[in-house]
Enzyme design. Sequence first.
Site, short mmCIF file in Angstrom:
data_model
loop_
_atom_site.label_atom_id
_atom_site.label_comp_id
_atom_site.label_asym_id
_atom_site.label_seq_id
_atom_site.Cartn_x
_atom_site.Cartn_y
_atom_site.Cartn_z
N HIS A 30 44.36 3.96 81.02
CA HIS A 30 45.57 3.18 81.32
C HIS A 30 45.21 1.75 81.64
CE1 HIS A 30 49.79 2.73 82.32
NE2 HIS A 30 49.47 2.16 83.47
N ARG A 74 55.31 -7.18 91.61
CA ARG A 74 55.88 -7.15 90.26
C ARG A 74 56.51 -8.49 89.90
NH1 ARG A 74 60.59 -3.05 88.12
NH2 ARG A 74 61.82 -4.36 89.53
N HIS A 121 49.99 7.84 87.36
CA HIS A 121 50.12 7.80 88.83
C HIS A 121 50.55 9.16 89.39
CE1 HIS A 121 49.44 3.58 88.43
NE2 HIS A 121 50.61 3.35 87.87
N ASP A 178 44.45 0.07 84.85
CA ASP A 178 45.82 -0.37 85.10
C ASP A 178 45.95 -1.90 85.16
OD1 ASP A 178 48.49 -0.49 85.75
OD2 ASP A 178 48.37 0.82 87.48
#
Length: 452
Positions: free
Chosen positions: A55, A81, A268, A319
């Site tokens: 990922h 974010r 996750h 990630d």
Amino acid sequence: MTVLHAAQALTPTGWQSDVRLTVAEGRFSGVEAGRAPEPGDARVAVLVPGLPNLHSHAFQRGMAGLAERRGASADTFWTWRETMYRFALRMSPDEAEAVAAQAYVEMLEAGFTRVGEFHYLHHAPDGRAYANVAEMAERIAAAASRTGLRLTLLPVLYRWSNFGGAAPTEGQRRFVGDLDLFARMVEGSRAAIRDLPGAALGVAPHSLRAVTPDDLSAAVALAAGGPVHIHAAEQVREVEECLAWSGARPVQWLLDEAGLDARWCLIHATHMTTDETARFAKSGAVAGLCPVTEASLGDGVFPAPDFVAAGGRYGVGTDSNVLIGAADELRQLEYAQRLARRERNVLASPGASTGRSLFDAALAGGSRALAADGGGLAAGAPADCVALDGADPALIERRGDALLDGWIFAAGSRAVDAVWVAGRRVVAGGRHVAREAVGARYAQVLARLMAE
């Protein structure tokens, strides 16, 4: 023809000494133990299979470390974010390729030989689709080709901002698109990887926040039997909002409604009940764990001991690419469990090496999740392997599983000496063969991005 000779090598039957591995057409054509080296052999101290990184969001490598200033209130995934959105709106296709290449160089230097690129940076900065809808996917493929990293490309369907089809936000404009556009992206992505040796294609509905049930079904159909990856239950708020929307938790909903099987990888899956954990483990789907990023974002701790005890499979990924290292992800996975349970050697069976347990699980689970041949150091398998430096202080006088314990818990990426992909050496002396050129271009890109 390339021939490697390892004083110690981890083969599918276990550790063996004086192993001579012959490579032809990108695969191991022969693996013989108990053989003395011959003139011309590439000699290494320790050889192990390369690990899959299941990922990655490659573009986020460029913002690593930029979200470490505390805001006016408590910082969370949701505030991070917003920083990521602002950064994502800046990159041109050339710049995205340069950042991906830098990330991929670092992955190879850290012991990864394949990446699952969860690719959602699709459109131009103003949100309009490029004339070639797969432009950005082609840039990911170009970065993988440039560096020699194996690629499983996972184009992302991202339609909505929250559960129930809430309208996307302005910050998401480079990600979103309808089903027709996504179908064309998938076909364009398939074409983009056609000439990459060993490449694979899947799909990635971003999350239950970002797709409706009908969207999810359509995306899975487009996978055409390939891998299906989805973010699930990363945050407590996500679980609460999913319950409000559907009456079910994210993993529960996927188990009940999506037909999870071995094609699926739930990224996750941090926040699960005991029942969800057991059912997920029995479904055959893989847990895609990203321990360094999950710690960086304050996500929480995956219930790994219960999941493994129920027969669950897992792999690891980098990630957000805030720190890239195969050993780092495995170490953080184990250390998080130790902190949560106040125990040691949590993810090993009684009497077993923790490093070996983590390595074997990540190799098998990551290979399944990325539709990769995880045959390891065996005749017929892809010649993708990592040589560790036996002179590293953490590896001196170690043998067998103690080498993995030393690499993962005491040395980290500095112990990676050389890496071969398809029999081609792409890392020598701990440095990627294209590091200087890739790094120079990356520095130019960051100079512009940071100046804005």
